[in-house]
Design a protein around this motif. Structure first.
Motif, short mmCIF file in Angstrom:
data_model
loop_
_atom_site.label_atom_id
_atom_site.label_comp_id
_atom_site.label_asym_id
_atom_site.label_seq_id
_atom_site.Cartn_x
_atom_site.Cartn_y
_atom_site.Cartn_z
N GLY A 296 -0.47 -2.75 -3.95
CA GLY A 296 0.89 -2.49 -3.47
C GLY A 296 1.78 -1.84 -4.52
N THR A 297 1.60 -2.16 -5.81
CA THR A 297 2.42 -1.55 -6.86
C THR A 297 1.97 -0.12 -7.15
N LEU A 298 0.68 0.13 -7.07
CA LEU A 298 0.17 1.48 -7.31
C LEU A 298 0.37 2.38 -6.09
N PHE A 299 0.26 1.81 -4.91
CA PHE A 299 0.35 2.59 -3.68
C PHE A 299 1.36 1.94 -2.72
N PRO A 300 2.64 2.07 -3.00
CA PRO A 300 3.65 1.40 -2.17
C PRO A 300 3.89 2.13 -0.85
N LEU B 226 -11.38 -3.65 -9.33
CA LEU B 226 -11.48 -2.41 -8.58
C LEU B 226 -10.59 -2.52 -7.33
N MET B 227 -9.57 -1.68 -7.28
CA MET B 227 -8.63 -1.65 -6.15
C MET B 227 -8.88 -0.41 -5.32
N ARG B 228 -8.80 -0.55 -4.00
CA ARG B 228 -9.03 0.60 -3.11
C ARG B 228 -7.90 0.68 -2.06
N VAL B 229 -7.66 1.92 -1.62
CA VAL B 229 -6.70 2.18 -0.55
C VAL B 229 -7.15 3.42 0.19
N GLY C 194 -10.37 4.72 -5.19
CA GLY C 194 -10.75 3.52 -5.91
C GLY C 194 -10.29 3.60 -7.35
N VAL C 195 -9.58 2.56 -7.83
CA VAL C 195 -9.07 2.52 -9.20
C VAL C 195 -9.76 1.38 -9.93
N ALA C 196 -10.57 1.73 -10.92
CA ALA C 196 -11.27 0.74 -11.72
C ALA C 196 -10.49 0.48 -13.00
N VAL D 36 -3.01 9.44 -10.33
CA VAL D 36 -2.72 9.57 -11.76
C VAL D 36 -1.22 9.58 -12.01
N ASN D 37 -0.46 10.13 -11.08
CA ASN D 37 1.01 10.09 -11.24
C ASN D 37 1.51 8.66 -11.23
N GLN D 38 0.95 7.83 -10.36
CA GLN D 38 1.39 6.44 -10.28
C GLN D 38 1.00 5.66 -11.53
N ILE D 39 -0.15 5.94 -12.07
CA ILE D 39 -0.57 5.28 -13.32
C ILE D 39 0.37 5.68 -14.45
#
Length: 293
Positions: free
Chosen positions: A131-135, A177-180, A192-194, A276-279
């Motif tokens: 949710g914080t990476l992909f709001p 590992l988070m996925r959306v 997927g963000v590892a 990458v922008n969110q990171i």
């Protein structure tokens, strides 16, 4: 017949009006001038001249003083809207030889690098979740709107990957590992963000996972059908900071992706760029918070 002279005749005085010139009386009948009377008259005239001169001088002084006063008032009235001077407010002025105040040279500290805060687990301590990476529920990239679908989050990184990616993630110490999934016009993409302990591990995982045999598992649900189960799909791999991120994109109707399917390529690129922008924004937020402490 003789007549008496009566009272003494008045002398002619040039300073008196209506005075007539008459012969001076003599002290005796023999015609000798009365020197005492002449001296007295001369002294009287001199005194009157001095009085007139002093009085005239006083009047001239008064006139000059009045003229000067009028000139000062006029000068002040010429500029009634003049602003205040730059003199100090106090009556005393600094001496011309006074030393100018000195200040120690200062310089602003260099700005904190956002990437430093996302390159190690020790500094990257802000809350982290899908949710914080992909709001939100939608994502707009240019003129394309992507609808957000299902999300997933696991500490067993290998369970959400395929090909040789599970081995790569495990070998480099993947901790999460988070996925959306996002979709638009029959195309779906899963990101997927590892997460690793440091940037060195993430960079190594990226290098080992590059190729067609490493992929993150596509995530369906929330209006998105199963995709990329058996069909050919497009994948990407990259890393930034202590994060490695992967995309897999394809058609929701099971059609294979070819090099001509530019919309599928764009979908994967859009979501990789957004990730990458969110990171990076995560790093910026932590750098700003640290600078304000």
């Amino acid at each position: 017949m003789s007549y008496g002279q009566g009272g003494p005749q008045s002398q002619w005085d040039p300073w008196k009006p209506n005075s007539q010139q008459q012969p001076w009386n003599s002290a005796s009948d023999d015609g000798t001038p009365d020197w005492a009377a002449l001296a007295e008259a001369s002294e009287t005239r001199n005194k009157r001249r001095r009085v007139l001169f002093i009085g005239g001088g006083a009047l001239a002084t008064i006139a000059i003083g009045t003229a000067v006063a009028m000139a000062v008032v006029s000068a002040n009235d010429d500029n009634p809207t003049a602003g205040p001077s730059n003199l100090p407010a106090s009556a005393s002025l600094p001496a011309s030889g006074s030393a100018a105040p000195s200040f120690e040279p200062t310089s602003a500290p260099p700005p904190l690098d956002p990437k430093d805060f996302i390159s190690s687990a020790k500094k990257d301590t802000a809350p982290l979740s899908p949710g914080t990476l992909f709001p939100g529920t939608r994502l707009t990239m240019g003129d394309v709107v992507y609808k957000k679908g299902a999300t997933a989050d696991t500490k067993n990184c290998a369970s959400a990957a395929g090909g040789n990616l599970p081995k790569v993630l495990t070998a480099n110490g993947c901790t999460r590992l988070m996925r959306v999934t996002y979709s638009t016009d029959g195309i779906a993409v899963t990101v997927g963000v590892a997460v690793f302990d440091d940037s060195a591990r993430a960079t190594k995982a990226k290098a080992q996972a590059s190729g067609k045999k490493s992929l993150v598992n596509a995530l369906s649900g929330k209006g998105v059908k199963n995709f990329c189960d058996a069909a050919i799909c497009r994948t990407t791999t990259n890393a930034y900071g202590r994060y490695a991120y992967f995309t897999i994109s394809g058609f929701t109707d099971g059609k294979n992706v070819t090099t001509k399917d530019t919309k599928v390529f764009r979908t994967g690129n859009d979501l990789a760029q957004f990730t990458v922008n969110q990171i990076h924004r995560r790093g910026q937020a932590q750098a700003s918070a640290a600078a304000n402490r």
